[in-house]
Scaffold this motif. Structure first.
Motif, mmCIF file in Angstrom:
data_model
loop_
_atom_site.group_PDB
_atom_site.id
_atom_site.type_symbol
_atom_site.label_atom_id
_atom_site.label_comp_id
_atom_site.label_asym_id
_atom_site.label_seq_id
_atom_site.Cartn_x
_atom_site.Cartn_y
_atom_site.Cartn_z
ATOM 1 N N ALA A 65 -32.652 83.898 -82.100
ATOM 2 C CA ALA A 65 -31.291 83.919 -81.562
ATOM 3 C C ALA A 65 -30.687 85.322 -81.527
ATOM 4 C CB ALA A 65 -30.389 82.995 -82.382
ATOM 5 N N LEU A 66 -31.270 86.264 -82.230
ATOM 6 C CA LEU A 66 -30.767 87.638 -82.224
ATOM 7 C C LEU A 66 -31.376 88.478 -81.094
ATOM 8 C CD1 LEU A 66 -30.883 88.342 -86.057
ATOM 9 C CD2 LEU A 66 -28.819 88.158 -84.667
ATOM 10 N N ASP A 67 -32.383 87.931 -80.433
ATOM 11 C CA ASP A 67 -33.134 88.668 -79.427
ATOM 12 C C ASP A 67 -32.733 88.175 -78.038
ATOM 13 O OD1 ASP A 67 -35.034 89.661 -77.641
ATOM 14 O OD2 ASP A 67 -36.678 89.474 -79.060
ATOM 15 N N GLU A 68 -32.010 89.016 -77.286
ATOM 16 C CA GLU A 68 -31.513 88.589 -75.976
ATOM 17 C C GLU A 68 -32.650 88.216 -75.038
ATOM 18 O OE1 GLU A 68 -28.319 89.979 -72.536
ATOM 19 O OE2 GLU A 68 -28.931 91.399 -74.091
ATOM 20 N N GLU A 69 -33.741 88.947 -75.089
ATOM 21 C CA GLU A 69 -34.870 88.648 -74.208
ATOM 22 C C GLU A 69 -35.465 87.283 -74.532
ATOM 23 O OE1 GLU A 69 -39.242 90.559 -73.003
ATOM 24 O OE2 GLU A 69 -37.710 91.789 -73.979
ATOM 25 N N SER A 70 -35.574 86.978 -75.820
ATOM 26 C CA SER A 70 -36.105 85.688 -76.250
ATOM 27 C C SER A 70 -35.207 84.541 -75.805
ATOM 28 C CB SER A 70 -36.261 85.670 -77.777
ATOM 29 O OG SER A 70 -36.722 84.424 -78.236
ATOM 30 N N VAL A 71 -33.894 84.687 -76.027
ATOM 31 C CA VAL A 71 -32.938 83.639 -75.662
ATOM 32 C C VAL A 71 -32.884 83.452 -74.152
ATOM 33 C CG1 VAL A 71 -30.501 82.989 -75.673
ATOM 34 C CG2 VAL A 71 -31.542 83.949 -77.737
ATOM 35 N N ALA A 72 -32.743 84.558 -73.417
ATOM 36 C CA ALA A 72 -32.621 84.475 -71.965
ATOM 37 C C ALA A 72 -33.886 83.927 -71.322
ATOM 38 C CB ALA A 72 -32.282 85.848 -71.391
ATOM 39 N N GLY A 73 -35.031 84.349 -71.830
ATOM 40 C CA GLY A 73 -36.294 83.860 -71.288
ATOM 41 C C GLY A 73 -36.450 82.362 -71.465
ATOM 42 N N HIS A 74 -36.055 81.874 -72.628
ATOM 43 C CA HIS A 74 -36.135 80.431 -72.879
ATOM 44 C C HIS A 74 -35.207 79.666 -71.952
ATOM 45 C CE1 HIS A 74 -34.621 76.779 -75.046
ATOM 46 N NE2 HIS A 74 -35.901 76.528 -74.980
ATOM 47 N N LEU A 75 -33.965 80.148 -71.795
ATOM 48 C CA LEU A 75 -33.014 79.448 -70.926
ATOM 49 C C LEU A 75 -33.464 79.478 -69.465
ATOM 50 C CD1 LEU A 75 -29.521 80.465 -72.364
ATOM 51 C CD2 LEU A 75 -30.806 78.361 -72.715
ATOM 52 N N ASP A 76 -34.022 80.586 -69.032
ATOM 53 C CA ASP A 76 -34.548 80.656 -67.671
ATOM 54 C C ASP A 76 -35.624 79.589 -67.462
ATOM 55 O OD1 ASP A 76 -32.880 82.764 -67.062
ATOM 56 O OD2 ASP A 76 -34.431 84.314 -67.296
ATOM 57 N N ALA A 77 -36.474 79.409 -68.462
ATOM 58 C CA ALA A 77 -37.540 78.416 -68.363
ATOM 59 C C ALA A 77 -36.975 76.992 -68.341
ATOM 60 C CB ALA A 77 -38.521 78.578 -69.523
ATOM 61 N N VAL A 78 -35.940 76.757 -69.163
ATOM 62 C CA VAL A 78 -35.317 75.427 -69.180
ATOM 63 C C VAL A 78 -34.702 75.108 -67.826
ATOM 64 C CG1 VAL A 78 -33.419 74.064 -70.156
ATOM 65 C CG2 VAL A 78 -34.898 75.399 -71.668
ATOM 66 N N VAL A 79 -33.962 76.064 -67.270
ATOM 67 C CA VAL A 79 -33.319 75.839 -65.974
ATOM 68 C C VAL A 79 -34.362 75.656 -64.870
ATOM 69 C CG1 VAL A 79 -31.852 76.890 -64.214
ATOM 70 C CG2 VAL A 79 -31.192 76.996 -66.613
ATOM 71 N N ALA A 80 -35.446 76.414 -64.940
ATOM 72 C CA ALA A 80 -36.515 76.248 -63.952
ATOM 73 C C ALA A 80 -37.120 74.856 -64.036
ATOM 74 C CB ALA A 80 -37.588 77.312 -64.176
ATOM 75 N N VAL A 82 -35.505 71.892 -65.568
ATOM 76 C CA VAL A 82 -34.600 70.752 -65.402
ATOM 77 C C VAL A 82 -33.387 71.038 -64.523
ATOM 78 C CG1 VAL A 82 -35.318 69.728 -67.582
ATOM 79 C CG2 VAL A 82 -33.335 71.266 -67.550
ATOM 80 N N GLY A 83 -33.209 72.279 -64.094
ATOM 81 C CA GLY A 83 -32.192 72.563 -63.102
ATOM 82 C C GLY A 83 -30.867 73.099 -63.599
ATOM 83 N N ARG A 84 -30.507 72.826 -64.868
ATOM 84 C CA ARG A 84 -29.196 73.266 -65.357
ATOM 85 C C ARG A 84 -29.140 73.170 -66.875
ATOM 86 N NH1 ARG A 84 -24.947 71.009 -62.782
ATOM 87 N NH2 ARG A 84 -23.576 70.954 -64.589
ATOM 88 N N ILE A 85 -28.134 73.846 -67.465
ATOM 89 C CA ILE A 85 -27.832 73.737 -68.892
ATOM 90 C C ILE A 85 -26.375 73.296 -68.998
ATOM 91 C CG2 ILE A 85 -27.644 74.955 -71.098
ATOM 92 C CD1 ILE A 85 -29.561 77.059 -69.835
ATOM 93 N N ASP A 86 -26.138 72.206 -69.703
ATOM 94 C CA ASP A 86 -24.781 71.678 -69.805
ATOM 95 C C ASP A 86 -24.081 72.045 -71.104
ATOM 96 O OD1 ASP A 86 -24.666 69.999 -67.303
ATOM 97 O OD2 ASP A 86 -26.444 69.137 -68.255
ATOM 98 N N VAL A 87 -24.839 72.157 -72.184
ATOM 99 C CA VAL A 87 -24.236 72.421 -73.494
ATOM 100 C C VAL A 87 -25.134 73.364 -74.288
ATOM 101 C CG1 VAL A 87 -23.382 71.427 -75.661
ATOM 102 C CG2 VAL A 87 -23.218 70.096 -73.536
ATOM 103 N N SER A 88 -24.504 74.338 -74.956
ATOM 104 C CA SER A 88 -25.201 75.228 -75.870
ATOM 105 C C SER A 88 -24.527 75.128 -77.233
ATOM 106 C CB SER A 88 -25.139 76.673 -75.353
ATOM 107 O OG SER A 88 -25.627 77.580 -76.326
ATOM 108 N N PHE A 89 -25.286 74.768 -78.259
ATOM 109 C CA PHE A 89 -24.732 74.671 -79.614
ATOM 110 C C PHE A 89 -25.512 75.591 -80.535
ATOM 111 C CE2 PHE A 89 -24.615 72.674 -83.889
ATOM 112 C CZ PHE A 89 -23.253 72.819 -84.134
ATOM 113 N N ASN A 90 -24.807 76.531 -81.150
ATOM 114 C CA ASN A 90 -25.442 77.496 -82.036
ATOM 115 C C ASN A 90 -25.158 77.132 -83.488
ATOM 116 O OD1 ASN A 90 -26.487 79.672 -83.387
ATOM 117 N ND2 ASN A 90 -25.328 81.222 -82.281
ATOM 118 N N ALA A 91 -26.213 76.761 -84.215
ATOM 119 C CA ALA A 91 -26.066 76.363 -85.616
ATOM 120 C C ALA A 91 -26.894 77.236 -86.540
ATOM 121 C CB ALA A 91 -26.469 74.899 -85.787
#
Length: 265
Positions: A65-80, A82-91
């Motif tokens: 979660a501290l690595d922008e490349e790691s976080v952004a890369g994962h989200l890009d893959a998720v959107v590719a 399933v199409g969208r991200i509706d909720v982000s929860f940071n715990a």
């Protein structure tokens, strides 16, 4: 009866912890497809197996979660996928050892700064990365969680209270910029939750510093609430699920106060 989060795609950071895992299971019960992330693949996988066994849709990934490349890369893959991200929860959380239960006069500067920089960086990286996808779709919810020292003054908390207060300030700032684009930001604030293992460590550190028992620390904190009991993990899950849903559409830039009266507004 319709589920609150049906057809929603939710990403949970720190999903292997008590809070992240419980909220992820709650989201899945309400129909969300959950994407669980964390640095410990085994712990995240355990939560995923529980969700899958209950019929939930779940995927896992190792993300820092501290690595922008790691976080952004994962989200890009998720959107590719399933199409969208509706909720982000940071715990995400960090160990309190060496950070709490130490007077300020004895606390090394680096130990004071660690929670401030860690929490601020992780929450900014995650929110920024999520908003890149949420703003174009004109919808989304960014959630975070703080305990009561974010607002109330307690001794021997070190830089933790400053870090948590920074999270709540960031929550307001995110809303000020992004709510106009349909992206809500809400923080959930609880007491220390005695049904999580972390609080045993925290209260133990404070007990040692004050020369009293852990039970006495727990009793003192409980007595501060109006209802004379701390927030339960299940209570946090219930409110997080509501806030993530469209039923909470008017709530943004605010803190959901679950402290049971320790803090009154």
């Amino acid at each position: 009866m319709d589920m609150l989060l049906e057809n929603k795609n939710v990403v949970v950071y720190g999903a292997g912890g008590a809070v992240g895992g419980a909220v992820a299971r709650g989201f899945a019960r309400e129909g969300a497809r959950v994407f669980l992330t964390g640095r410990n693949a085994e712990r995240v996988g355990t939560v995923a197996k529980e969700i899958s066994a209950g019929g939930g849709a779940v995927e896992t990934a190792v993300v820092d979660a501290l690595d922008e490349e790691s976080v952004a890369g994962h989200l890009d893959a998720v959107v590719a996928d399933v199409g969208r991200i509706d909720v982000s929860f940071n715990a995400i959380g960090i160990s309190p050892r060496g950070l709490q239960g130490i007077p300020f006069t004895d606390l090394p500067v680096e130990n004071f700064m660690r929670p401030i920089t860690t929490y601020a960086q992780a929450h900014f990286v995650i929110a920024k990365s999520a908003a890149r996808h949420m703003i174009p779709q004109k919808s989304g919810v960014i959630l975070m969680h703080t305990p009561e020292p974010a607002r109330v003054s307690l001794p021997l908390v070190g830089g933790m209270s400053v870090g948590w207060a920074a999270m709540e300030a960031l929550n307001r700032a995110l809303s000020a910029e992004w709510a106009q684009h349909g992206v809500r930001s809400v923080c959930l604030r609880t007491t220390g939750m005695v049904d999580t293992p972390t609080i045993d460590v925290v209260y133990g550190l404070h007990a040692d510093a004050m020369g009293i028992s852990t039970d006495q620390v727990t009793a003192a904190m409980t007595a501060m609430t109006h209802r004379k009991r701390p927030t339960a993990l299940a209570e946090l899950v219930s409110v997080a699920t509501f806030l993530a849903s469209d039923q909470a559409a008017a709530m943004t830039g605010t803190v959901a106060n679950l402290t049971g009266g320790i803090i009154v507004d």
